[in-house]
Design a protein around this motif. Structure first.
Motif, PDB file in Angstrom:
ATOM      1  N   UNK A 146      79.186  25.127  52.045  1.00 56.19           N
ATOM      2  CA  UNK A 146      77.721  25.306  52.071  1.00 56.19           C
ATOM      3  C   UNK A 146      77.006  24.437  51.028  1.00 56.19           C
ATOM      4  N   UNK A 147      77.624  23.309  50.661  1.00 51.50           N
ATOM      5  CA  UNK A 147      76.977  22.421  49.698  1.00 51.50           C
ATOM      6  C   UNK A 147      76.535  21.150  50.405  1.00 51.50           C
ATOM      7  N   UNK A 148      75.477  20.553  49.876  1.00 47.06           N
ATOM      8  CA  UNK A 148      74.976  19.301  50.448  1.00 47.06           C
ATOM      9  C   UNK A 148      75.889  18.157  50.021  1.00 47.06           C
ATOM     10  N   UNK A 149      76.134  17.235  50.922  1.00 46.69           N
ATOM     11  CA  UNK A 149      76.913  16.052  50.559  1.00 46.69           C
ATOM     12  C   UNK A 149      76.098  14.820  50.916  1.00 46.69           C
ATOM     13  N   UNK A 150      76.295  13.759  50.140  1.00 46.95           N
ATOM     14  CA  UNK A 150      75.465  12.576  50.362  1.00 46.95           C
ATOM     15  C   UNK A 150      76.204  11.537  51.197  1.00 46.95           C
ATOM     16  N   UNK A 151      75.452  10.936  52.129  1.00 47.14           N
ATOM     17  CA  UNK A 151      75.999   9.909  53.018  1.00 47.14           C
ATOM     18  C   UNK A 151      75.263   8.590  52.776  1.00 47.14           C
ATOM     19  N   UNK A 152      76.054   7.541  52.603  1.00 43.16           N
ATOM     20  CA  UNK A 152      75.488   6.192  52.433  1.00 43.16           C
ATOM     21  C   UNK A 152      75.816   5.415  53.695  1.00 43.16           C
ATOM     22  N   UNK A 153      74.797   5.022  54.422  1.00 43.85           N
ATOM     23  CA  UNK A 153      74.976   4.337  55.709  1.00 43.85           C
ATOM     24  C   UNK A 153      76.038   5.027  56.576  1.00 43.85           C
ATOM     25  N   UNK A 154      75.925   6.357  56.650  1.00 42.87           N
ATOM     26  CA  UNK A 154      76.793   7.133  57.538  1.00 42.87           C
ATOM     27  C   UNK A 154      78.120   7.539  56.933  1.00 42.87           C
ATOM     28  N   UNK A 155      78.453   7.009  55.758  1.00 40.43           N
ATOM     29  CA  UNK A 155      79.748   7.345  55.139  1.00 40.43           C
ATOM     30  C   UNK A 155      79.562   8.412  54.051  1.00 40.43           C
ATOM     31  N   UNK A 156      80.429   9.399  54.060  1.00 39.00           N
ATOM     32  CA  UNK A 156      80.358  10.445  53.027  1.00 39.00           C
ATOM     33  C   UNK A 156      80.878   9.874  51.704  1.00 39.00           C
ATOM     34  N   UNK A 157      79.975   9.729  50.731  1.00 35.60           N
ATOM     35  CA  UNK A 157      80.366   9.141  49.439  1.00 35.60           C
ATOM     36  C   UNK A 157      80.224  10.162  48.306  1.00 35.60           C
ATOM     37  N   UNK A 158      80.145  11.434  48.681  1.00 32.24           N
ATOM     38  CA  UNK A 158      79.914  12.506  47.707  1.00 32.24           C
ATOM     39  C   UNK A 158      80.900  12.435  46.531  1.00 32.24           C
ATOM     40  N   UNK A 159      82.171  12.237  46.835  1.00 33.74           N
ATOM     41  CA  UNK A 159      83.152  12.232  45.740  1.00 33.74           C
ATOM     42  C   UNK A 159      83.107  10.904  44.993  1.00 33.74           C
ATOM     43  N   UNK A 160      83.087   9.817  45.763  1.00 32.11           N
ATOM     44  CA  UNK A 160      83.172   8.511  45.092  1.00 32.11           C
ATOM     45  C   UNK A 160      82.051   8.282  44.077  1.00 32.11           C
ATOM     46  N   UNK A 161      80.822   8.676  44.417  1.00 29.91           N
ATOM     47  CA  UNK A 161      79.711   8.407  43.478  1.00 29.91           C
ATOM     48  C   UNK A 161      79.884   9.160  42.161  1.00 29.91           C
ATOM     49  N   UNK A 162      80.708  10.225  42.179  1.00 31.01           N
ATOM     50  CA  UNK A 162      80.870  11.013  40.950  1.00 31.01           C
ATOM     51  C   UNK A 162      82.108  10.648  40.149  1.00 31.01           C
ATOM     52  N   UNK A 163      83.132  10.131  40.832  1.00 29.46           N
ATOM     53  CA  UNK A 163      84.357   9.845  40.066  1.00 29.46           C
ATOM     54  C   UNK A 163      84.546   8.355  39.759  1.00 29.46           C
ATOM     55  N   UNK A 164      83.812   7.488  40.457  1.00 30.20           N
ATOM     56  CA  UNK A 164      83.980   6.054  40.217  1.00 30.20           C
ATOM     57  C   UNK A 164      83.327   5.676  38.873  1.00 30.20           C
ATOM     58  N   UNK A 165      84.130   5.281  37.872  1.00 33.15           N
ATOM     59  CA  UNK A 165      83.545   4.997  36.547  1.00 33.15           C
ATOM     60  C   UNK A 165      82.580   3.822  36.560  1.00 33.15           C
ATOM     61  N   UNK A 166      82.718   2.916  37.524  1.00 34.83           N
ATOM     62  CA  UNK A 166      81.783   1.774  37.591  1.00 34.83           C
ATOM     63  C   UNK A 166      80.391   2.264  37.978  1.00 34.83           C
ATOM     64  N   UNK A 167      80.343   3.294  38.805  1.00 34.10           N
ATOM     65  CA  UNK A 167      79.037   3.868  39.177  1.00 34.10           C
ATOM     66  C   UNK A 167      78.409   4.504  37.931  1.00 34.10           C
ATOM     67  N   UNK A 168      79.208   5.283  37.190  1.00 35.31           N
ATOM     68  CA  UNK A 168      78.680   5.941  35.977  1.00 35.31           C
ATOM     69  C   UNK A 168      78.154   4.918  34.978  1.00 35.31           C
ATOM     70  N   UNK A 169      78.838   3.767  34.891  1.00 35.57           N
ATOM     71  CA  UNK A 169      78.402   2.759  33.911  1.00 35.57           C
ATOM     72  C   UNK A 169      77.134   2.039  34.344  1.00 35.57           C
ATOM     73  N   UNK A 170      76.973   1.826  35.652  1.00 39.96           N
ATOM     74  CA  UNK A 170      75.854   0.978  36.109  1.00 39.96           C
ATOM     75  C   UNK A 170      74.615   1.760  36.532  1.00 39.96           C
ATOM     76  N   UNK A 171      74.767   3.083  36.769  1.00 48.61           N
ATOM     77  CA  UNK A 171      73.664   3.804  37.416  1.00 48.61           C
ATOM     78  C   UNK A 171      72.375   3.840  36.589  1.00 48.61           C
ATOM     79  N   UNK A 172      72.482   3.896  35.268  1.00 51.35           N
ATOM     80  CA  UNK A 172      71.236   3.935  34.485  1.00 51.35           C
ATOM     81  C   UNK A 172      70.489   2.614  34.569  1.00 51.35           C
ATOM     82  N   UNK A 173      71.243   1.505  34.617  1.00 49.28           N
ATOM     83  CA  UNK A 173      70.578   0.202  34.753  1.00 49.28           C
ATOM     84  C   UNK A 173      69.914   0.098  36.124  1.00 49.28           C
ATOM     85  N   UNK A 174      70.619   0.559  37.144  1.00 49.64           N
ATOM     86  CA  UNK A 174      70.049   0.486  38.503  1.00 49.64           C
ATOM     87  C   UNK A 174      68.813   1.387  38.597  1.00 49.64           C
TER      88      UNK A 174
END
Ligand code: DC
Length: 229
Positions: free
Chosen positions: A76-104
Protein backbone atom coordinates in the motif's frame (compact mmCIF):
# COMPACT_ATOMS: atom_id res chain seq x y z
CA UNK A 1 -11.64 15.79 7.86
CA UNK A 2 -11.97 18.25 4.96
CA UNK A 3 -9.71 17.54 1.95
CA UNK A 4 -7.02 19.95 3.04
CA UNK A 5 -3.40 20.28 1.90
CA UNK A 6 -0.63 19.31 4.30
CA UNK A 7 2.89 20.51 3.50
CA UNK A 8 5.81 18.86 5.31
CA UNK A 9 9.26 20.34 4.75
CA UNK A 10 12.58 19.83 6.41
CA UNK A 11 16.15 18.57 6.31
CA UNK A 12 17.25 15.25 4.82
CA UNK A 13 16.42 12.11 6.82
CA UNK A 14 14.63 13.84 9.67
CA UNK A 15 11.60 11.57 9.47
CA UNK A 16 9.43 13.71 7.16
CA UNK A 17 8.31 10.88 4.94
CA UNK A 18 7.46 8.55 7.83
CA UNK A 19 5.18 11.19 9.34
CA UNK A 20 3.72 12.06 5.94
CA UNK A 21 2.94 8.41 5.11
CA UNK A 22 1.33 7.74 8.48
CA UNK A 23 -0.78 10.87 8.19
CA UNK A 24 -1.93 10.10 4.68
CA UNK A 25 -2.93 6.57 5.75
CA UNK A 26 -4.91 7.86 8.74
CA UNK A 27 -6.66 10.61 6.75
CA UNK A 28 -7.08 8.65 3.52
CA UNK A 29 -5.20 11.44 1.70
CA UNK A 30 -2.81 11.04 -1.20
CA UNK A 31 0.88 11.00 -0.24
CA UNK A 32 3.52 12.46 -2.55
CA UNK A 33 7.25 12.25 -1.87
CA UNK A 34 8.53 15.20 -3.92
CA UNK A 35 12.16 14.29 -3.17
CA UNK A 36 11.64 11.07 -5.12
CA UNK A 37 10.81 13.18 -8.17
CA UNK A 38 14.11 15.10 -7.91
CA UNK A 39 15.90 11.78 -7.44
CA UNK A 40 14.21 10.29 -10.53
CA UNK A 41 15.26 13.26 -12.70
CA UNK A 42 18.80 12.90 -11.33
CA UNK A 43 18.82 9.20 -12.21
CA UNK A 44 17.70 10.03 -15.75
CA UNK A 45 20.52 12.58 -16.16
CA UNK A 46 23.11 10.13 -14.81
CA UNK A 47 21.95 7.22 -16.95
CA UNK A 48 21.86 9.35 -20.08
CA UNK A 49 25.08 11.18 -19.23
CA UNK A 50 23.38 14.55 -19.44
CA UNK A 51 25.93 17.17 -18.47
CA UNK A 52 23.59 19.08 -16.17
CA UNK A 53 25.76 22.18 -16.02
CA UNK A 54 24.58 22.85 -19.59
CA UNK A 55 21.12 24.31 -19.19
CA UNK A 56 20.14 23.86 -22.82
CA UNK A 57 20.81 20.11 -22.48
CA UNK A 58 18.79 20.01 -19.27
CA UNK A 59 15.88 21.85 -20.86
CA UNK A 60 15.97 19.60 -23.89
CA UNK A 61 16.11 16.36 -21.91
CA UNK A 62 13.27 17.28 -19.54
CA UNK A 63 10.98 16.72 -22.53
CA UNK A 64 11.97 13.05 -22.44
CA UNK A 65 11.15 12.54 -18.77
CA UNK A 66 7.84 11.23 -17.58
CA UNK A 67 7.31 10.64 -13.86
CA UNK A 68 4.40 8.84 -12.27
CA UNK A 69 3.52 7.39 -8.88
CA UNK A 70 1.67 4.09 -8.62
CA UNK A 71 0.38 2.31 -5.55
CA UNK A 72 2.05 -1.01 -4.70
CA UNK A 73 -1.02 -3.05 -3.79
CA UNK A 74 0.93 -5.39 -1.50
CA UNK A 75 2.41 -2.84 0.89
CA UNK A 76 0.00 0.00 0.00
CA UNK A 77 2.92 2.37 -0.60
CA UNK A 78 3.43 4.66 -3.57
CA UNK A 79 6.28 3.79 -5.89
CA UNK A 80 7.87 6.07 -8.44
CA UNK A 81 8.10 5.26 -12.15
CA UNK A 82 10.52 6.93 -14.55
CA UNK A 83 9.37 6.58 -18.15
CA UNK A 84 7.36 3.50 -17.16
CA UNK A 85 10.13 1.81 -15.17
CA UNK A 86 9.83 1.29 -11.42
CA UNK A 87 12.89 3.06 -9.99
CA UNK A 88 11.69 3.24 -6.37
CA UNK A 89 14.62 1.26 -5.01
CA UNK A 90 17.34 2.49 -7.33
CA UNK A 91 16.78 6.20 -6.59
CA UNK A 92 17.30 5.49 -2.89
CA UNK A 93 20.23 3.10 -2.89
CA UNK A 94 22.30 4.38 -5.82
CA UNK A 95 25.05 6.51 -4.18
CA UNK A 96 25.55 8.50 -7.40
CA UNK A 97 21.96 9.72 -7.12
CA UNK A 98 22.52 10.75 -3.48
CA UNK A 99 25.65 12.67 -4.47
CA UNK A 100 24.17 14.51 -7.46
CA UNK A 101 20.56 15.15 -6.41
CA UNK A 102 21.17 18.42 -4.54
CA UNK A 103 23.00 19.89 -7.53
CA UNK A 104 20.22 18.78 -9.87
CA UNK A 105 17.52 20.16 -7.59
CA UNK A 106 19.23 23.55 -7.54
CA UNK A 107 18.54 23.95 -11.29
CA UNK A 108 15.57 26.29 -11.83
CA UNK A 109 14.48 24.53 -15.03
CA UNK A 110 14.20 21.24 -13.13
CA UNK A 111 12.28 22.89 -10.30
CA UNK A 112 9.81 24.56 -12.66
CA UNK A 113 9.24 21.24 -14.42
CA UNK A 114 8.53 19.36 -11.17
CA UNK A 115 6.68 22.08 -9.22
CA UNK A 116 4.10 22.28 -12.03
CA UNK A 117 3.44 18.54 -11.74
CA UNK A 118 3.30 18.69 -7.94
CA UNK A 119 0.76 21.52 -8.01
CA UNK A 120 -1.37 19.54 -10.45
CA UNK A 121 -1.33 16.52 -8.11
CA UNK A 122 -2.60 18.74 -5.29
CA UNK A 123 -5.26 20.59 -7.28
CA UNK A 124 -8.13 18.89 -5.49
CA UNK A 125 -6.66 18.93 -1.98
CA UNK A 126 -6.65 15.83 0.21
CA UNK A 127 -2.90 15.56 -0.11
CA UNK A 128 0.16 15.23 2.10
CA UNK A 129 3.36 16.22 0.30
CA UNK A 130 6.84 16.29 1.75
CA UNK A 131 9.95 18.04 0.48
CA UNK A 132 11.91 21.26 0.90
CA UNK A 133 9.72 23.96 -0.69
CA UNK A 134 6.21 22.57 -0.31
CA UNK A 135 4.94 25.14 2.20
CA UNK A 136 6.86 28.02 0.64
CA UNK A 137 6.54 27.48 -3.14
CA UNK A 138 4.42 24.48 -4.17
CA UNK A 139 1.46 25.02 -1.82
CA UNK A 140 1.90 28.39 -0.09
CA UNK A 141 -1.84 28.22 0.70
CA UNK A 142 -1.58 24.84 2.49
CA UNK A 143 -3.83 24.65 5.54
CA UNK A 144 -1.16 22.84 7.56
CA UNK A 145 2.58 23.41 7.26
CA UNK A 146 5.10 21.48 9.31
CA UNK A 147 8.84 22.09 9.31
CA UNK A 148 10.70 19.00 10.53
CA UNK A 149 14.23 19.04 11.82
CA UNK A 150 16.60 16.90 13.93
CA UNK A 151 20.22 16.78 15.01
CA UNK A 152 22.49 15.91 12.02
CA UNK A 153 24.19 12.95 13.76
CA UNK A 154 20.87 11.38 14.68
CA UNK A 155 19.64 11.85 11.11
CA UNK A 156 22.82 10.30 9.70
CA UNK A 157 22.48 7.32 12.06
CA UNK A 158 18.86 6.73 10.94
CA UNK A 159 19.87 6.97 7.27
CA UNK A 160 22.89 4.68 7.83
CA UNK A 161 20.68 2.05 9.52
CA UNK A 162 18.18 2.30 6.65
CA UNK A 163 20.86 1.85 3.95
CA UNK A 164 22.42 -1.06 5.85
CA UNK A 165 19.06 -2.78 6.11
CA UNK A 166 18.80 -2.47 2.31
CA UNK A 167 22.18 -4.16 1.94
CA UNK A 168 24.07 -1.00 0.93
CA UNK A 169 27.82 -0.90 1.74
CA UNK A 170 28.62 2.44 3.34
CA UNK A 171 30.02 3.99 6.53
CA UNK A 172 28.42 6.31 9.06
CA UNK A 173 31.00 9.00 8.23
CA UNK A 174 30.16 8.85 4.52
CA UNK A 175 26.45 9.13 5.22
CA UNK A 176 26.96 12.08 7.60
CA UNK A 177 29.19 13.91 5.11
CA UNK A 178 26.67 13.42 2.28
CA UNK A 179 23.81 14.58 4.48
CA UNK A 180 25.61 17.73 5.66
CA UNK A 181 26.64 18.57 2.11
CA UNK A 182 23.06 18.14 0.86
CA UNK A 183 21.65 20.26 3.71
CA UNK A 184 24.10 23.00 2.88
CA UNK A 185 23.33 23.00 -0.87
CA UNK A 186 19.56 22.73 -0.26
CA UNK A 187 19.55 25.62 2.21
CA UNK A 188 21.78 28.02 0.29
CA UNK A 189 20.66 27.59 -3.34
CA UNK A 190 19.15 30.65 -5.04
CA UNK A 191 15.92 29.04 -6.23
CA UNK A 192 13.53 27.89 -3.48
CA UNK A 193 16.06 27.22 -0.71
CA UNK A 194 14.98 25.13 2.25
CA UNK A 195 13.61 27.67 4.71
CA UNK A 196 10.92 27.46 7.32
CA UNK A 197 7.78 29.16 6.10
CA UNK A 198 6.63 31.88 8.53
CA UNK A 199 3.38 30.05 9.17
CA UNK A 200 4.93 26.57 9.59
CA UNK A 201 4.99 24.74 12.90
CA UNK A 202 8.41 23.34 13.79
CA UNK A 203 8.79 19.71 14.83
CA UNK A 204 12.20 18.66 16.16
CA UNK A 205 12.32 14.85 16.03
CA UNK A 206 15.76 14.44 17.72
CA UNK A 207 14.36 13.03 20.94
CA UNK A 208 10.93 11.93 19.80
CA UNK A 209 9.74 8.41 19.01
CA UNK A 210 7.58 7.78 15.94
CA UNK A 211 4.54 7.61 18.19
CA UNK A 212 5.35 10.95 19.81
CA UNK A 213 5.88 12.58 16.40
CA UNK A 214 2.54 11.32 15.18
CA UNK A 215 0.84 12.42 18.38
CA UNK A 216 2.25 15.95 17.88
CA UNK A 217 0.94 16.15 14.32
CA UNK A 218 -2.47 14.67 15.11
CA UNK A 219 -2.91 17.23 17.89
CA UNK A 220 -2.12 19.95 15.36
CA UNK A 221 -4.69 18.50 12.96
CA UNK A 222 -7.36 18.34 15.64
CA UNK A 223 -6.75 21.97 16.56
CA UNK A 224 -6.97 22.96 12.88
CA UNK A 225 -10.09 20.91 12.39
CA UNK A 226 -11.74 22.61 15.33
CA UNK A 227 -11.06 26.06 13.86
CA UNK A 228 -12.27 25.08 10.39
CA UNK A 229 -15.64 23.60 11.31
O1 DC B 1 13.82 14.21 0.49
P1 DC B 1 15.00 13.62 -0.28
O2 DC B 1 16.23 13.49 0.56
O3 DC B 1 14.63 12.35 -0.98
O4 DC B 1 15.31 14.71 -1.40
C1 DC B 1 16.32 14.53 -2.32
C2 DC B 1 16.88 15.86 -2.77
O5 DC B 1 15.88 16.58 -3.51
C3 DC B 1 17.33 16.78 -1.65
O6 DC B 1 18.73 16.98 -1.72
C4 DC B 1 16.65 18.10 -1.90
C5 DC B 1 15.84 17.93 -3.13
N1 DC B 1 14.44 18.33 -2.97
C6 DC B 1 14.12 19.63 -3.29
O7 DC B 1 15.00 20.42 -3.65
N2 DC B 1 12.83 20.03 -3.22
C7 DC B 1 11.86 19.19 -2.81
N3 DC B 1 10.61 19.61 -2.76
C8 DC B 1 12.19 17.86 -2.46
C9 DC B 1 13.51 17.48 -2.53
Amino acid sequence: MKKITIAIDGHSSCGKSTIAKELSAILGFRYVDSGAMYRAVTLFFLRNQIEFRHLNLVQESLKDISIAFKMNLENKLQEIFLNGENVEIEIRVNPRVASAVSDVSAISEVRKFLVKQQQKMGEEGGIVMDGRDIGTVVFPQAEIKIFVTADAKIRAQRRFDELKSKGQETTFEEVLANLEKRDSIDSTRDDSPLIKSKDAIELDTTNLSREQQLEFVLKLLNEKNATMS
